[in-house]
Design an enzyme around this catalytic site. Sequence first.
Site, PDB file in Angstrom:
ATOM      1  N   SER A  11      30.178  71.391  26.532  1.00 19.80           N
ATOM      2  CA  SER A  11      30.374  72.745  26.048  1.00 19.80           C
ATOM      3  C   SER A  11      31.713  72.858  25.327  1.00 19.80           C
ATOM      4  O   SER A  11      32.315  71.853  24.997  1.00 19.80           O
ATOM      5  CB  SER A  11      30.299  73.733  27.211  1.00 19.80           C
ATOM      6  OG  SER A  11      29.017  73.704  27.804  1.00 19.80           O
ATOM      7  N   CYS A  12      32.175  74.071  25.159  1.00 16.77           N
ATOM      8  CA  CYS A  12      33.428  74.494  24.524  1.00 16.77           C
ATOM      9  C   CYS A  12      33.119  75.339  23.289  1.00 16.77           C
ATOM     10  O   CYS A  12      32.050  75.217  22.690  1.00 16.77           O
ATOM     11  CB  CYS A  12      34.345  73.342  24.125  1.00 16.77           C
ATOM     12  SG  CYS A  12      34.816  72.272  25.525  1.00 16.77           S
TER      13      CYS A  12
END
Length: 476
Positions: A11-12
């Site tokens: 993610s991010c």
Amino acid sequence: MVANVKKFYSSCTTILVGKAASYDGSTIVARTEDSANGQFAPKRFVVVTPEEQPKVYTSVISGVTITLPENPMRYTSVPNAILDDGLWAEAGINDANVAVSATETITTNERVLGADPMVPGGIGEEDITTIVLPYIHSAREGVELLGQYLEKYGTYEHNGIAFSDIDEIWWLETIGGHHWIAKRVPDDAYVTNPNQLGIQEFRFDDPDNYMAASDLADWVAQYHLNLSLDGTLNARDAFGSHTDKDHHYNTPRAWYIQKKLTPTMIQDPMSDDIPWSNKPARKITIEDVNDVLSSHYQDTPYDPYGKQGDEQTRKTFRPIGINRNGHLSILQIRPNVPAEIAGVQWLAYSSQPFNTMVPFYTNVGTTPAAFANTTAAVTTDSFYWTNRIIAALASPVFDETVALFEDYTESTMAAGHLLLNTTDAAVIAGVDDVQSVLATANQQIADAVVAETRQLLADVLFTASNLMANHFSRND
């Protein structure tokens, strides 16, 4: 069969703000570090001195061993508190006021992987900040050094990495096991990058704004990767993806950020053509960056806490401010102040809708204990765990607690700006020991925010306790 290396984070969300698009002329690099579904990675904020930097680095995940350059600089970082899977230093600013944010997990496609497979013994997110940040004196140098490592050692995952200094921001994307491209962020624009390969236009004849692996042009031609009809190279089409996952997990985050920062842009949240860079309607502040990276599609049918739409639409898209946020660093390199105070790392822990940004000068030798001494044990002595507890308590009673967080964020971030203003003025007026003054300022803002956060915990706990399903009174 190609061996697999476990991918720990998937993610991010990244936003990059050019100096002419920011409120004070700073370059701004920001990214939420999000753990994979079902995982949480407690974080700590530390300073790494030259004496602590290894001379030979070995990755825990891949086992790659790299002899590092001489004369490392001191730098800040946000490593894991539990080191079973490696360091994951993630984001920081070094003595030369150069920042690195590593990494944004991105996407690719089968044609790329067939032409340049992943390298199980290569480098990855675990390693990049540690092996690059202490040795670079400009954002461009960062691209060049990481590019050399990628071509020599390869990588086992797809990543986007941001580099910034007082003048420039560069964004590098890995392509396959050994190839990479990088593009300079336009000074008057911002960039959104949500877990997919983002760069669109790429040019080989403009080295001031584009860099790439040494054989990229020949490699693209050899494997027929360029999909354009006119001979230009659209990197997202050539190297990226356009999958159902993108349409529900990735592109809506770029859509919402651009909806907030450029309201005149009318786009579809599942579009494959949301621009990588865009011009804002007005100059972008630290508060704007925090706001969009804390967002969950407010005032749309897609808000999981909202009243619009229905249960299905509210779960259609992956929010930016998600339960799996581990930390957010906003890396700000400021102009018009002495170099000794130019670097500021704004830091938040845990789920973004329920926390605040705390500014820390990076020209220091240590960090406040509440932010540095995160342990595996859950304890309110740790700022990380206090934030995690607050978020878990508040989420089920969002409507009843949202005003608490609005007041908390305004109060604490105002205190942060005030501290920066007064400390800047003191340093500019002249002090004997700048680092000591900055360390004292960092401790002051840490103490103030910790105190307000403990009060917030008490208020949220009181509200949540009164709304428990088993509440009952004689008046009911």
